[in-house]
Scaffold this motif. Structure first.
Motif, PDB file in Angstrom:
ATOM      1  N   SER A 136      41.434  22.749  31.864  1.00 34.45           N
ATOM      2  CA  SER A 136      41.316  23.992  32.616  1.00 34.45           C
ATOM      3  C   SER A 136      40.593  25.037  31.768  1.00 34.45           C
ATOM      4  CB  SER A 136      42.701  24.493  33.028  1.00 34.45           C
ATOM      5  OG  SER A 136      42.578  25.703  33.723  1.00 34.45           O
ATOM      6  N   PRO A 137      39.256  24.912  31.651  1.00 34.04           N
ATOM      7  CA  PRO A 137      38.533  25.819  30.769  1.00 34.04           C
ATOM      8  C   PRO A 137      38.467  27.257  31.282  1.00 34.04           C
ATOM      9  CG  PRO A 137      36.984  24.453  31.969  1.00 34.04           C
ATOM     10  CD  PRO A 137      38.376  23.963  32.311  1.00 34.04           C
ATOM     11  N   SER A 138      38.751  27.481  32.560  1.00 28.68           N
ATOM     12  CA  SER A 138      38.601  28.825  33.124  1.00 28.68           C
ATOM     13  C   SER A 138      39.516  29.840  32.448  1.00 28.68           C
ATOM     14  CB  SER A 138      38.834  28.803  34.629  1.00 28.68           C
ATOM     15  OG  SER A 138      40.108  28.284  34.921  1.00 28.68           O
ATOM     16  N   GLY A 139      40.660  29.398  31.946  1.00 28.50           N
ATOM     17  CA  GLY A 139      41.558  30.301  31.244  1.00 28.50           C
ATOM     18  C   GLY A 139      41.044  30.703  29.873  1.00 28.50           C
ATOM     19  N   ASN A 140      40.050  29.978  29.381  1.00 24.96           N
ATOM     20  CA  ASN A 140      39.514  30.220  28.045  1.00 24.96           C
ATOM     21  C   ASN A 140      38.148  30.897  28.061  1.00 24.96           C
ATOM     22  OD1 ASN A 140      41.711  28.854  26.800  1.00 24.96           O
ATOM     23  ND2 ASN A 140      40.729  26.904  27.220  1.00 24.96           N
ATOM     24  N   LEU A 141      37.678  31.314  29.215  1.00 22.71           N
ATOM     25  CA  LEU A 141      36.314  31.831  29.312  1.00 22.71           C
ATOM     26  C   LEU A 141      36.077  33.033  28.403  1.00 22.71           C
ATOM     27  CD1 LEU A 141      35.442  31.419  33.099  1.00 22.71           C
ATOM     28  CD2 LEU A 141      34.830  29.946  31.185  1.00 22.71           C
ATOM     29  N   ALA A 142      37.032  33.943  28.321  1.00 25.23           N
ATOM     30  CA  ALA A 142      36.861  35.127  27.470  1.00 25.23           C
ATOM     31  C   ALA A 142      36.770  34.734  25.996  1.00 25.23           C
ATOM     32  CB  ALA A 142      37.993  36.116  27.693  1.00 25.23           C
ATOM     33  N   VAL A 143      37.617  33.787  25.578  1.00 24.77           N
ATOM     34  CA  VAL A 143      37.579  33.331  24.183  1.00 24.77           C
ATOM     35  C   VAL A 143      36.278  32.576  23.933  1.00 24.77           C
ATOM     36  CG1 VAL A 143      38.712  31.896  22.434  1.00 24.77           C
ATOM     37  CG2 VAL A 143      40.088  33.224  24.040  1.00 24.77           C
ATOM     38  N   MET A 144      35.872  31.744  24.885  1.00 30.92           N
ATOM     39  CA  MET A 144      34.612  31.009  24.749  1.00 30.92           C
ATOM     40  C   MET A 144      33.448  31.979  24.575  1.00 30.92           C
ATOM     41  SD  MET A 144      35.146  28.056  27.640  1.00 30.92           S
ATOM     42  CE  MET A 144      33.417  27.677  27.711  1.00 30.92           C
ATOM     43  N   GLU A 145      33.393  32.985  25.427  1.00 31.28           N
ATOM     44  CA  GLU A 145      32.314  33.967  25.352  1.00 31.28           C
ATOM     45  C   GLU A 145      32.315  34.663  23.994  1.00 31.28           C
ATOM     46  OE1 GLU A 145      30.500  37.776  27.806  1.00 31.28           O
ATOM     47  OE2 GLU A 145      32.534  37.114  28.246  1.00 31.28           O
ATOM     48  N   SER A 146      33.470  35.062  23.548  1.00 29.62           N
ATOM     49  CA  SER A 146      33.593  35.741  22.263  1.00 29.62           C
ATOM     50  C   SER A 146      33.123  34.846  21.116  1.00 29.62           C
ATOM     51  CB  SER A 146      35.052  36.156  22.057  1.00 29.62           C
ATOM     52  OG  SER A 146      35.241  36.652  20.771  1.00 29.62           O
ATOM     53  N   GLU A 147      33.540  33.590  21.143  1.00 26.88           N
ATOM     54  CA  GLU A 147      33.152  32.654  20.080  1.00 26.88           C
ATOM     55  C   GLU A 147      31.645  32.375  20.098  1.00 26.88           C
ATOM     56  OE1 GLU A 147      34.976  31.572  17.523  1.00 26.88           O
ATOM     57  OE2 GLU A 147      36.631  32.760  18.285  1.00 26.88           O
ATOM     58  N   LEU A 148      31.075  32.239  21.288  1.00 26.36           N
ATOM     59  CA  LEU A 148      29.629  32.000  21.389  1.00 26.36           C
ATOM     60  C   LEU A 148      28.838  33.209  20.904  1.00 26.36           C
ATOM     61  CD1 LEU A 148      29.556  30.123  24.795  1.00 26.36           C
ATOM     62  CD2 LEU A 148      29.002  29.147  22.543  1.00 26.36           C
ATOM     63  N   LYS A 149      29.300  34.389  21.267  1.00 23.30           N
ATOM     64  CA  LYS A 149      28.612  35.603  20.806  1.00 23.30           C
ATOM     65  C   LYS A 149      28.713  35.742  19.287  1.00 23.30           C
ATOM     66  CE  LYS A 149      28.707  38.405  24.978  1.00 23.30           C
ATOM     67  NZ  LYS A 149      29.213  39.637  25.610  1.00 23.30           N
ATOM     68  N   ARG A 150      29.845  35.369  18.732  1.00 26.61           N
ATOM     69  CA  ARG A 150      30.005  35.425  17.276  1.00 26.61           C
ATOM     70  C   ARG A 150      29.080  34.409  16.605  1.00 26.61           C
ATOM     71  NH1 ARG A 150      29.957  37.976  12.954  1.00 26.61           N
ATOM     72  NH2 ARG A 150      31.205  37.148  11.265  1.00 26.61           N
ATOM     73  N   TYR A 202      30.654  27.976  17.404  1.00 29.07           N
ATOM     74  CA  TYR A 202      29.984  27.267  18.502  1.00 29.07           C
ATOM     75  C   TYR A 202      30.803  26.048  18.946  1.00 29.07           C
ATOM     76  CZ  TYR A 202      26.681  24.098  20.750  1.00 29.07           C
ATOM     77  OH  TYR A 202      26.089  23.218  21.614  1.00 29.07           O
ATOM     78  N   TYR A 203      31.195  25.208  17.998  1.00 28.49           N
ATOM     79  CA  TYR A 203      31.949  23.998  18.356  1.00 28.49           C
ATOM     80  C   TYR A 203      33.331  24.329  18.920  1.00 28.49           C
ATOM     81  CZ  TYR A 203      28.347  21.098  16.227  1.00 28.49           C
ATOM     82  OH  TYR A 203      27.163  20.479  15.941  1.00 28.49           O
ATOM     83  N   TYR A 204      33.938  25.378  18.440  1.00 27.38           N
ATOM     84  CA  TYR A 204      35.221  25.807  18.988  1.00 27.38           C
ATOM     85  C   TYR A 204      35.055  26.200  20.456  1.00 27.38           C
ATOM     86  CZ  TYR A 204      39.542  28.524  19.555  1.00 27.38           C
ATOM     87  OH  TYR A 204      40.743  29.024  20.004  1.00 27.38           O
ATOM     88  N   ALA A 205      34.020  26.966  20.757  1.00 26.43           N
ATOM     89  CA  ALA A 205      33.754  27.375  22.143  1.00 26.43           C
ATOM     90  C   ALA A 205      33.482  26.163  23.026  1.00 26.43           C
ATOM     91  CB  ALA A 205      32.578  28.342  22.190  1.00 26.43           C
ATOM     92  N   VAL A 206      32.679  25.233  22.535  1.00 29.05           N
ATOM     93  CA  VAL A 206      32.365  24.029  23.308  1.00 29.05           C
ATOM     94  C   VAL A 206      33.634  23.219  23.554  1.00 29.05           C
ATOM     95  CG1 VAL A 206      31.129  21.813  23.239  1.00 29.05           C
ATOM     96  CG2 VAL A 206      29.950  23.924  22.591  1.00 29.05           C
ATOM     97  N   ALA A 207      34.479  23.102  22.534  1.00 29.64           N
ATOM     98  CA  ALA A 207      35.739  22.357  22.688  1.00 29.64           C
ATOM     99  C   ALA A 207      36.634  23.025  23.730  1.00 29.64           C
ATOM    100  CB  ALA A 207      36.466  22.266  21.346  1.00 29.64           C
ATOM    101  N   LEU A 208      36.688  24.341  23.728  1.00 28.20           N
ATOM    102  CA  LEU A 208      37.482  25.056  24.738  1.00 28.20           C
ATOM    103  C   LEU A 208      36.953  24.761  26.145  1.00 28.20           C
ATOM    104  CD1 LEU A 208      37.972  28.540  23.052  1.00 28.20           C
ATOM    105  CD2 LEU A 208      39.736  26.827  23.490  1.00 28.20           C
ATOM    106  N   GLY A 209      35.645  24.672  26.264  1.00 23.94           N
ATOM    107  CA  GLY A 209      35.028  24.391  27.562  1.00 23.94           C
ATOM    108  C   GLY A 209      35.295  22.984  28.059  1.00 23.94           C
ATOM    109  N   LYS A 210      35.628  22.088  27.164  1.00 18.59           N
ATOM    110  CA  LYS A 210      35.881  20.691  27.539  1.00 18.59           C
ATOM    111  C   LYS A 210      37.335  20.442  27.909  1.00 18.59           C
ATOM    112  CE  LYS A 210      31.840  18.814  25.791  1.00 18.59           C
ATOM    113  NZ  LYS A 210      30.884  18.897  26.844  1.00 18.59           N
ATOM    114  N   GLN A 211      38.188  21.442  27.742  1.00 21.92           N
ATOM    115  CA  GLN A 211      39.595  21.269  28.100  1.00 21.92           C
ATOM    116  C   GLN A 211      39.736  21.140  29.603  1.00 21.92           C
ATOM    117  OE1 GLN A 211      41.672  24.532  26.256  1.00 21.92           O
ATOM    118  NE2 GLN A 211      41.839  23.440  24.324  1.00 21.92           N
TER     119      GLN A 211
END
Length: 147
Positions: free
Chosen positions: A27-41, A16-25
């Motif tokens: 340019s978070p749009s490049g990380n959306l797939a990783v964010m989604e994967s981390e949140l689902k996990r 969860y915190y990894y996904a949130v941190a990616l979203g705070k970068q």
């Protein structure tokens, strides 16, 4: 956070915190797939993690995938105590979809919950102040010799 996820893949909050941190970068749009994967996990590991559903809803909203966003926000509302932000975000999605009545209802719920949170915080602050005041008046002053 990526390292923490690597070291402890069994911890929902790590994902969860990894996904949130990616979203705070920047340019978070490049990380959306990783964010989604981390949140689902994170949700797989802890289905009661309301914050993960909220963040997933926000991610889906960014993509304009409104049906998935609505589903995620509803789940966040269901399992999160006083889910003000989830109601607010759900209201925004309904607004984008042209469903003004549903949007208005969600914004009203957001306002009610926000007011309740403020009231709860004020009440808690008052209790702390009373506790400190009681402590001060109960303790002997430095000039009074102990018996």
């Amino acid at each position: 956070f990526a390292r923490f996820v690597h070291l402890h893949p069994e911890i929902a909050l790590a994902h969860y915190y990894y996904a949130v941190a990616l979203g705070k970068q920047e340019s978070p749009s490049g990380n959306l797939a990783v964010m989604e994967s981390e949140l689902k996990r994170a949700i797989e590991l802890d289905p009661q993690l309301g914050g993960a559903f909220l963040e997933l809803g926000i991610l889906y909203s960014r993509r304009k995938d409104y049906p998935e966003a609505i589903s995620a926000f509803h789940k966040a509302i269901e399992i999160t105590p006083l889910p003000a932000e989830a109601h607010y975000r759900l209201g925004q999605v309904y607004g984008h979809m042209g469903e003004a009545e549903k949007a208005s209802k969600e914004i009203e719920l957001f306002k009610q919950i926000s007011e309740q949170k403020k009231s709860d915080a004020d009440r808690e602050r008052h209790k702390i102040q009373q506790f400190v005041y009681t402590l001060r008046s109960a303790s002997p002053s430095p000039s009074t010799p102990p018996h």
